[in-house]
Design an enzyme around this catalytic site. Structure first.
Site, short mmCIF file in Angstrom:
data_model
loop_
_atom_site.label_atom_id
_atom_site.label_comp_id
_atom_site.label_asym_id
_atom_site.label_seq_id
_atom_site.Cartn_x
_atom_site.Cartn_y
_atom_site.Cartn_z
N HIS A 1 -10.73 19.54 31.25
CA HIS A 1 -11.39 18.53 32.08
C HIS A 1 -10.38 17.46 32.44
O HIS A 1 -9.51 17.12 31.65
CB HIS A 1 -12.57 17.89 31.32
N ASP B 1 -19.67 23.31 31.47
CA ASP B 1 -19.96 24.61 32.06
C ASP B 1 -19.80 25.77 31.09
O ASP B 1 -20.08 26.91 31.45
CB ASP B 1 -19.04 24.84 33.28
N1 ACO Z 1 -7.45 27.62 31.00
C1 ACO Z 1 -6.11 27.67 30.82
N2 ACO Z 1 -5.27 26.65 31.09
C2 ACO Z 1 -5.79 25.52 31.53
C3 ACO Z 1 -7.19 25.37 31.75
C4 ACO Z 1 -8.02 26.48 31.47
N3 ACO Z 1 -9.34 26.41 31.66
N4 ACO Z 1 -7.43 24.12 32.19
C5 ACO Z 1 -6.25 23.50 32.28
N5 ACO Z 1 -5.26 24.34 31.88
C6 ACO Z 1 -3.82 24.01 31.77
C7 ACO Z 1 -3.17 23.94 33.14
O1 ACO Z 1 -2.65 25.20 33.51
C8 ACO Z 1 -2.10 22.91 32.90
O2 ACO Z 1 -1.04 23.53 32.17
P1 ACO Z 1 0.49 23.04 32.41
O3 ACO Z 1 0.53 21.62 31.95
O4 ACO Z 1 1.29 23.97 31.57
O5 ACO Z 1 0.75 23.19 33.88
C9 ACO Z 1 -2.74 21.90 31.96
O6 ACO Z 1 -3.74 22.67 31.24
C10 ACO Z 1 -3.41 20.72 32.64
O7 ACO Z 1 -4.37 21.24 33.55
P2 ACO Z 1 -4.55 20.72 35.03
O8 ACO Z 1 -5.17 21.81 35.84
O9 ACO Z 1 -3.29 20.12 35.54
O10 ACO Z 1 -5.59 19.56 34.76
P3 ACO Z 1 -6.52 18.89 35.82
O11 ACO Z 1 -6.98 17.63 35.23
O12 ACO Z 1 -5.84 18.82 37.15
O13 ACO Z 1 -7.73 19.93 36.02
C11 ACO Z 1 -9.65 21.21 35.54
C12 ACO Z 1 -8.93 19.89 35.30
C13 ACO Z 1 -9.70 21.53 37.04
C14 ACO Z 1 -11.10 21.07 35.07
C15 ACO Z 1 -8.94 22.34 34.75
O14 ACO Z 1 -8.99 22.06 33.37
C16 ACO Z 1 -9.52 23.72 35.02
O15 ACO Z 1 -9.14 24.36 36.00
N6 ACO Z 1 -10.49 24.20 34.15
C17 ACO Z 1 -11.16 25.43 34.40
C18 ACO Z 1 -12.27 25.25 35.45
C19 ACO Z 1 -13.43 24.47 34.89
O16 ACO Z 1 -13.95 24.75 33.81
N7 ACO Z 1 -13.90 23.49 35.70
C20 ACO Z 1 -15.08 22.69 35.36
C21 ACO Z 1 -14.72 21.31 34.93
S1 ACO Z 1 -16.16 20.38 34.49
C22 ACO Z 1 -16.88 20.06 35.97
O17 ACO Z 1 -16.27 19.91 36.99
C23 ACO Z 1 -18.30 19.99 36.00
#
Ligand code: ACO
Length: 430
Positions: free
Chosen positions: A307, A364
């Site tokens: 998140h 989720d």
């Molecule tokens: N699985 C694996 N790796 C992940 C995940 C995941 N679910 N989420 C984040 N990461 C990793 C990223 O690859 C990144 O790694 P890095 O630093 O080596 O590049 C690091 O964790 C940081 O993640 P970001 O995507 O840069 O974080 P951001 O704050 O931009 O994104 C997000 C947040 C979009 C929710 C992300 O965690 C994600 O894609 N999660 C999966 C989708 C999801 O569950 N979305 C629902 C969120 S709750 C809602 O909106 C209601």
């Protein structure tokens, strides 16, 4: 005492006011930054940009705190009803008994959709995704209920639109499900509560009349409450941005629904469930799945984890996990996908990659397991999220308009394209 922050650049310095919130959150007010320094800020994905002050929802992502108008989410999910929570979010205070009675009455009075709207609905392809149907139908509400001009909108018109949206979105969602399975629509009933009415519209049929299940009604109520608002997330910011151009409430919310659809936002609940099913189908072990999620060359994401704001356990996921345990044990439900989810969570929480990046289950991860137990199909999961989020979107739209001094949302950029060049055709023209 008011504080300032100093910005220094090329030997000059400027002071900018620091704005402090009621929970002691601090932000530098840089509205005059460009005028005074010639600089803009650059913040990809608005990771650190406060777009507004707001009195609706407070989140402390490090401590895992979520409160609506000061009330902890755990208490609301346990003690409040969804209409009561909607009223709280939109109007700022819990309703009195009389205010709640009137609000509920108005939800009931506004639960039908104009019969002509059914032509739209029945004309959509049977395979249409329910989020596409929902967004189109909500935008179409502006055509059928057109008293929406923002410039001369009074409080009574706003109240009417708010109850209308909260109530009709539930009818549209249930109708789109009935259409997808080829069954006749079941109309809303005046004698049923908000959640019971929805489940009745979804599951009542000639072949099998729906009989109310108090535990599922309670679970749905809690699900809608935990989704009801989440401050300046992607869809709410979209609602505000679209609304800031004085677009009407229906159009603004239609845009919010589209933003919610994406798998990185509300669409993650459908994706999370599809992932669990894929794991089961392919017979992958939890270790293999975690390895795939960590592999940067693999596009696989563990949806339902991570998140932008929560860097500890999402408090909504906690509420839902407890609810899953209660519903499953009371009803003696066995679902292999729940076991896969629990195993994945356990492994991820011990894994260095997830620990370092502070990736925890989000709202989720467990919501889909509950929806599935209630018989709601996967492609409806994000629609369920949208029904829950409706009061939050409306509350933010109202707050933005009530505040006065509304500025159209219009970010800046740093241009990186070609500098000026003369027009010379690439080839001789014939
Ligand atoms: N699985 C694996 N790796 C992940 C995940 C995941 N679910 N989420 C984040 N990461 C990793 C990223 O690859 C990144 O790694 P890095 O630093 O080596 O590049 C690091 O964790 C940081 O993640 P970001 O995507 O840069 O974080 P951001 O704050 O931009 O994104 C997000 C947040 C979009 C929710 C992300 O965690 C994600 O894609 N999660 C999966 C989708 C999801 O569950 N979305 C629902 C969120 S709750 C809602 O909106 C209601």
């Amino acid at each position: 005492m008011s504080e300032n922050a100093e910005i220094r650049y090329q030997g000059q310095s400027w002071e900018f006011p620091v704005v402090v919130g009621t929970e002691n959150e601090k932000g530098i007010d840089i509205q005059k930054l460009r005028d005074r320094t010639g600089l803009v800020t650059l913040d990809n994905g608005y990771q650190n940009t406060g777009s507004t002050k707001s009195a609706i929802t407070f989140i402390d992502g490090d401590k895992g705190i979520l409160r609506y108008r000061g009330y902890p989410i755990e208490e609301l999910a346990q003690k409040a009803t969804f209409p009561e929570t909607a009223y709280l979010l939109i109007y700022g205070e819990l309703p009195t008994a009389e205010q709640l009675r009137i609000f509920r009455q108005r939800l009931t009075e506004n639960s039908m959709i104009h019969e002509d709207m059914l032509h739209f609905l029945t004309g959509m392809p049977p395979s249409a995704h329910p989020m596409g149907i929902l967004s189109s139908m909500v935008n179409a509400l502006a055509l059928f209920y057109p008293r929406f001009y923002v410039e001369d909108m009074d409080a009574a018109t706003f109240d009417q639109m708010a109850v209308s949206l909260i109530s009709k979105v539930r009818t549209i969602a249930a109708f789109s499900y009935k259409k997808s399975i080829g069954e006749p629509f079941v109309y809303p009933r005046a004698d049923k509560t908000y959640c019971a009415n929805f489940l009745n519209m979804m599951f009542d049929s000639h072949a099998k009349p729906y009989s109310e299940d108090p535990l599922f009604i309670e679970a749905l109520n809690a699900l809608l409450i935990v989704h009801a608002d989440h401050e300046q997330n992607c869809s709410t910011s979209t609602v505000r941005l679209v609304g800031s151009s004085y677009a009407n409430l229906y159009a603004s919310i239609c845009a919010g629904i589209c933003a919610l659809w994406g798998p990185l936002h509300g669409g993650a609940n459908q994706k999370a469930m599809e992932t669990l099913s894929m794991i089961q189908k392919n017979g992958w072990t939890a270790e293999q799945v975690i390895a795939k999620a960590k592999d940067k060359k693999d596009l696989f994401l563990l949806h339902g984890f991570g998140h932008r704001v929560y860097k500890s356990y999402d408090p909504r996921a906690k509420v839902l996990k407890n609810l899953v345990e209660r519903v499953f044990s009371t009803k003696n439900i066995q679902d292999p996908l729940l076991n896969i989810a629990l195993e994945l969570e356990q492994l991820a929480l011990k894994d260095e990659y997830f620990i370092e990046r502070k990736l925890y289950p989000n709202v989720d991860f467990y919501s889909g397991i509950l929806y599935r137990a209630m018989g709601i199909p996967e492609d409806m999961f994000t629609v369920m999220f949208a029904i829950g989020r409706m009061p939050g979107w409306i509350a933010h739209w109202k707050e933005m308009h009530d505040e006065g001094n509304l500025k159209i949302g219009r970010p800046r950029q740093i241009y990186t394209g070609p500098t000026v060049r003369s027009f010379v055709p690439k080839e001789e023209r014939v």
